[in-house]
Design a protein around this motif. Structure first.
Motif, mmCIF file in Angstrom:
data_model
loop_
_atom_site.group_PDB
_atom_site.id
_atom_site.type_symbol
_atom_site.label_atom_id
_atom_site.label_comp_id
_atom_site.label_asym_id
_atom_site.label_seq_id
_atom_site.Cartn_x
_atom_site.Cartn_y
_atom_site.Cartn_z
ATOM 1 N N ASN A 30 -4.025 24.046 21.604
ATOM 2 C CA ASN A 30 -4.254 22.886 20.736
ATOM 3 C C ASN A 30 -3.767 21.594 21.377
ATOM 4 O OD1 ASN A 30 -5.493 24.418 18.788
ATOM 5 N ND2 ASN A 30 -3.687 24.569 17.463
ATOM 6 N N ARG A 31 -2.636 21.662 22.103
ATOM 7 C CA ARG A 31 -2.170 20.468 22.813
ATOM 8 C C ARG A 31 -3.207 20.004 23.830
ATOM 9 N NH1 ARG A 31 2.849 23.066 22.948
ATOM 10 N NH2 ARG A 31 2.532 23.716 25.115
ATOM 11 N N ALA A 32 -3.804 20.950 24.522
ATOM 12 C CA ALA A 32 -4.843 20.593 25.492
ATOM 13 C C ALA A 32 -6.036 19.947 24.793
ATOM 14 C CB ALA A 32 -5.283 21.834 26.256
ATOM 15 N N LEU A 33 -6.439 20.505 23.675
ATOM 16 C CA LEU A 33 -7.596 19.962 22.958
ATOM 17 C C LEU A 33 -7.325 18.549 22.447
ATOM 18 C CD1 LEU A 33 -8.558 23.201 21.036
ATOM 19 C CD2 LEU A 33 -9.967 22.061 22.756
ATOM 20 N N ILE A 34 -6.140 18.312 21.904
ATOM 21 C CA ILE A 34 -5.799 16.962 21.432
ATOM 22 C C ILE A 34 -5.761 15.993 22.611
ATOM 23 C CG2 ILE A 34 -4.012 15.568 20.325
ATOM 24 C CD1 ILE A 34 -5.605 17.451 18.450
ATOM 25 N N ALA A 35 -5.243 16.450 23.741
ATOM 26 C CA ALA A 35 -5.207 15.598 24.936
ATOM 27 C C ALA A 35 -6.620 15.309 25.443
ATOM 28 C CB ALA A 35 -4.368 16.260 26.027
ATOM 29 N N ILE A 36 -7.511 16.286 25.367
ATOM 30 C CA ILE A 36 -8.903 16.072 25.781
ATOM 31 C C ILE A 36 -9.558 15.015 24.907
ATOM 32 C CG2 ILE A 36 -11.193 17.145 25.876
ATOM 33 C CD1 ILE A 36 -9.704 19.777 26.641
ATOM 34 N N ALA A 37 -9.345 15.111 23.598
ATOM 35 C CA ALA A 37 -9.922 14.114 22.684
ATOM 36 C C ALA A 37 -9.407 12.717 23.012
ATOM 37 C CB ALA A 37 -9.602 14.488 21.237
ATOM 38 N N ALA A 38 -8.107 12.616 23.274
ATOM 39 C CA ALA A 38 -7.534 11.313 23.630
ATOM 40 C C ALA A 38 -8.110 10.790 24.939
ATOM 41 C CB ALA A 38 -6.009 11.427 23.726
ATOM 42 N N ALA A 39 -8.295 11.689 25.907
ATOM 43 C CA ALA A 39 -8.860 11.279 27.197
ATOM 44 C C ALA A 39 -10.292 10.795 27.044
ATOM 45 C CB ALA A 39 -8.791 12.450 28.181
ATOM 46 N N LEU A 40 -11.070 11.440 26.194
ATOM 47 C CA LEU A 40 -12.449 11.008 25.960
ATOM 48 C C LEU A 40 -12.484 9.600 25.368
ATOM 49 C CD1 LEU A 40 -13.936 14.312 24.493
ATOM 50 C CD2 LEU A 40 -14.568 13.260 26.668
ATOM 51 N N ARG A 41 -11.620 9.359 24.397
ATOM 52 C CA ARG A 41 -11.581 8.020 23.781
ATOM 53 C C ARG A 41 -11.142 6.976 24.800
ATOM 54 N NH1 ARG A 41 -9.378 11.010 19.094
ATOM 55 N NH2 ARG A 41 -10.975 10.975 17.457
ATOM 56 N N SER A 42 -10.125 7.302 25.571
ATOM 57 C CA SER A 42 -9.610 6.348 26.558
ATOM 58 C C SER A 42 -10.651 6.036 27.636
ATOM 59 C CB SER A 42 -8.344 6.922 27.198
ATOM 60 O OG SER A 42 -7.849 6.066 28.196
ATOM 61 N N ALA A 43 -11.443 7.053 27.989
ATOM 62 C CA ALA A 43 -12.428 6.890 29.069
ATOM 63 C C ALA A 43 -13.802 6.472 28.561
ATOM 64 C CB ALA A 43 -12.546 8.194 29.854
ATOM 65 N N ALA A 44 -13.903 6.114 27.292
ATOM 66 C CA ALA A 44 -15.223 5.798 26.719
ATOM 67 C C ALA A 44 -16.024 4.791 27.546
ATOM 68 C CB ALA A 44 -15.061 5.313 25.278
ATOM 69 N N PRO A 45 -15.432 3.672 28.000
ATOM 70 C CA PRO A 45 -16.235 2.730 28.799
ATOM 71 C C PRO A 45 -16.799 3.356 30.081
ATOM 72 C CG PRO A 45 -14.236 1.677 28.008
ATOM 73 C CD PRO A 45 -14.088 3.140 27.712
ATOM 74 N N SER A 46 -15.980 4.161 30.769
ATOM 75 C CA SER A 46 -16.472 4.767 32.007
ATOM 76 C C SER A 46 -17.477 5.878 31.717
ATOM 77 C CB SER A 46 -15.304 5.307 32.838
ATOM 78 O OG SER A 46 -14.569 6.271 32.115
ATOM 79 N N LEU A 47 -17.322 6.587 30.586
ATOM 80 C CA LEU A 47 -18.302 7.603 30.205
ATOM 81 C C LEU A 47 -19.657 6.964 29.938
ATOM 82 C CD1 LEU A 47 -16.263 9.878 27.733
ATOM 83 C CD2 LEU A 47 -16.704 10.251 30.151
ATOM 84 N N ILE A 48 -19.638 5.861 29.222
ATOM 85 C CA ILE A 48 -20.890 5.168 28.900
ATOM 86 C C ILE A 48 -21.516 4.590 30.167
ATOM 87 C CG2 ILE A 48 -21.875 3.203 27.642
ATOM 88 C CD1 ILE A 48 -19.689 3.764 25.481
ATOM 89 N N GLU A 49 -20.686 4.081 31.076
ATOM 90 C CA GLU A 49 -21.198 3.537 32.344
ATOM 91 C C GLU A 49 -21.876 4.641 33.156
ATOM 92 O OE1 GLU A 49 -19.584 1.218 36.373
ATOM 93 O OE2 GLU A 49 -18.208 1.667 34.721
#
Length: 418
Positions: A30-49
Motif C-alpha cells: 500500500n505504501r508503494a501504491l500511495i507513492a505511485i499515485a503521488a508520483a503520477l500527480r507530481s509528474a503530470a506535466p511531463s506525462l502530458i508532454e
C-alpha cells in the motif's frame, strides 16, 4: 542486447522480484501504491508532454479519432490514473487469506490459501492508463509484471512506468516487479509469449487482430476475451419503458467498449410496442440499424442484416436487430452468434429470468440491467485487469482475486498417516 536476450533478462529479473513481492506485507504494498499515485500527480506535466509526442506521431500516421481518443492523456486522465491507484490501495489484500479450513478425522486441518500467480505478462495497445492500472493490480495481488504496450504509446508508457518504479523503490520493493518492454520491435511480443520458464500467465488487451495473434502464438496460458458480441433480449413479459431505457443505454452510453450491446433481440409479441420508439431514439443518435425482415417491417428505412452482422462486434454506432418467437429462439441465437461475454434479458417473468440466467453460457448474464454494467468497478471489484470469457482460470471482469490462485494448506500437531 538482441530482443531474445532482452526478454530473457527481463523474465529472470521479474521472477526474482516476484519472490520478494509474494512475501511483501500489505502495508508495504500500500505504501508503494500511495507513492505511485503521488508520483503520477507530481509528474503530470511531463506525462502530458510525453503523451503529446505520441499523439503527434499518431496523427501523422493517419490514426482515426477513436484511436487518438484512446491514446490521449490530459490533466483529468492523469488524476483519474492516480485515483485508480489509490483505490487499489484501499482494497482488501487477498494474499495469504485462508478459507474452508476444516478438521479431518485424522486430526489435521485442511484449508486453502490465496497466493499470487507469479509473473504476469500484459500485452496491450493504445491506452497508456493501462500501464498504471495493470501495475497497481499486479502489485497489490503480489505479482511481478512485464508490460508490453503498443509502439503508438511508447513515450507515455515509459513516463508512467518510471513513476511506478519510483513508487516501488520508495517502499523498499524491487523496481523489477514492474518492467516495461522498452523496444518497439514486434519480435518482443513473440519472445514474451515463449518465456514459459519465467512467465506464468499472459493477459492481452487490445484489438481483435492482436488477441488473435496471441491466441495463435502463445505457449503460456492466457486470461482473455476475443470479441464482445453482447445481446439484450426484450422478452414478451418486459416492461416496455424499462426495456427501451435499458436497450438505449446498452448501445449508446458508449460505442467502443466490449460490453456494448451489438445485437438487439425482441420477442414478436412485444416488438410492435417497443421497436418503433426505440428505433426513433437510435436514429436520433445516429445509430445505423440493420434488421431481419420482421424488424424492417416495423421500422421503415431500416437496413437489411446479413448473416455476418449477427456475429459482428461493431464498436461503432451500428446495431443488429432481430425479432424472435420467444426465449428459446433468443437463447439459441445467443448460443450460435454470441461471444460468451455479456448478455441480458428484460422481463418481468421470474421463471424466464431464471432460465436465462441458468442457460445462457456467458461470463456475465443479466436481468433487467444494461450490459454496460459488465465492469470490474461496477461489480465492486474496485478495478479490473480485463474481462475473461474463458472458463479457466478466471471468468468475467478480472480483479485482484482473479490475479491469484489457491493452494491447499494443512495444519497438524504431529499427526502421521497410518
Amino acid at each position: 542486447m538482441d530482443v531474445a536476450h532482452l526478454m530473457q533478462d527481463m523474465g529472470r529479473r521479474a521472477r526474482a522480484a516476484a519472490r520478494v513481492l509474494a512475501r511483501a506485507d500489505t502495508a508495504s504494498k500500500n505504501r508503494a501504491l500511495i507513492a505511485i499515485a503521488a508520483a503520477l500527480r507530481s509528474a503530470a506535466p511531463s506525462l502530458i508532454e510525453a503523451n503529446q509526442a505520441d499523439l503527434a506521431a499518431a496523427r501523422t500516421s493517419g490514426a482515426d479519432a477513436a484511436f487518438v481518443d484512446r491514446l490521449t492523456l490530459d490533466a483529468r486522465a492523469v488524476e483519474e490514473m492516480a485515483q485508480g491507484v489509490e483505490q487499489v490501495a484501499s482494497l482488501d489484500d487477498p494474499i495469504g487469506h485462508i478459507t474452508d479450513l476444516a478438521q479431518r478425522p485424522s486430526g489435521i486441518r485442511v484449508g486453502r490459501m490465496r497466493v499470487p500467480l507469479g509473473v504476469i505478462g500484459i500485452i496491450y495497445e493504445s491506452r497508456p492508463d493501462v500501464t498504471a492500472d495493470a501495475s497497481a493490480l499486479c502489485l497489490k495481488s503480489g505479482n511481478a509484471v512485464i508490460l508490453r504496450g503498443g509502439s503508438e504509446a511508447v513515450r507515455s508508457n515509459q513516463a508512467i512506468a518510471e513513476c511506478v518504479q519510483a513508487g516501488l523503490r520508495s517502499a523498499g520493493l524491487p523496481s523489477d516487479a514492474v518492467q516495461l518492454v522498452g523496444t518497439t520491435d514486434r519480435a518482443a511480443v513473440g519472445e514474451l509469449l515463449r518465456l514459459r520458464e519465467f512467465v506464468d500467465i499472459i493477459i492481452p488487451r487490445g484489438g481483435k487482430s492482436l488477441i488473435a495473434r496471441i491466441i495463435a502464438e502463445s505457449q503460456i496460458p492466457m486470461i482473455k476475451h476475443l470479441d464482445g458480441v453482447c445481446h439484450v433480449y426484450i422478452d414478451a413479459a418486459a416492461d416496455p419503458d424499462k426495456a427501451i431505457r435499458i436497450a438505449d443505454n446498452a448501445k449508446t452510453q458508449r460505442y467502443g467498449t466490449c460490453n456494448t450491446m451489438e445485437t438487439l433481440l425482441i420477442d414478436e409479441a412485444i416488438a410492435a410496442r417497443v421497436l418503433p420508439p426505440l428505433a426513433a431514439i437510435y436514429q436520433g443518435k445516429g445509430v445505423e440499424l440493420r434488421g431481419d425482415q420482421a424488424a424492417r417491417a416495423l421500422v421503415p428505412g431500416m437496413g437489411s442484416a446479413t448473416e455476418a452482422d449477427w456475429g459482428t462486434e461493431y464498436l461503432a454506432p451500428i446495431l443488429s436487430v432481430r425479432v424472435v418467437t420467444g426465449i428459446d429462439e433468443a437463447m439459441d441465437h445467443i448460443a450460435r452468434h454470441g461471444s460468451a461475454h455479456t448478455d441480458a434479458i428484460v422481463t418481468e417473468d421470474p421463471a424466464r429470468a431464471e432460465r436465462f440466467l441458468r442457460e445462457v453460457d456467458s461470463s456475465s448474464v443479466m436481468v433487467n440491467a444494461s450490459t454496460r454494467f459488465a465492469d470490474g468497478f461496477e461489480y465492486g471489484l474496485g478495478a479490473e485487469i480485463g474481462i475473461s470469457t474463458d472458463k479457466l482460470h478466471a471468468r468475467g471482469p478480472v480483479g485482484l482475486e482473479g490475479l491469484t490462485s489457491q493452494k491447499f494448506v494443512v495444519l497438524g500437531d504431529g499427526q502421521v498417516r497410518s
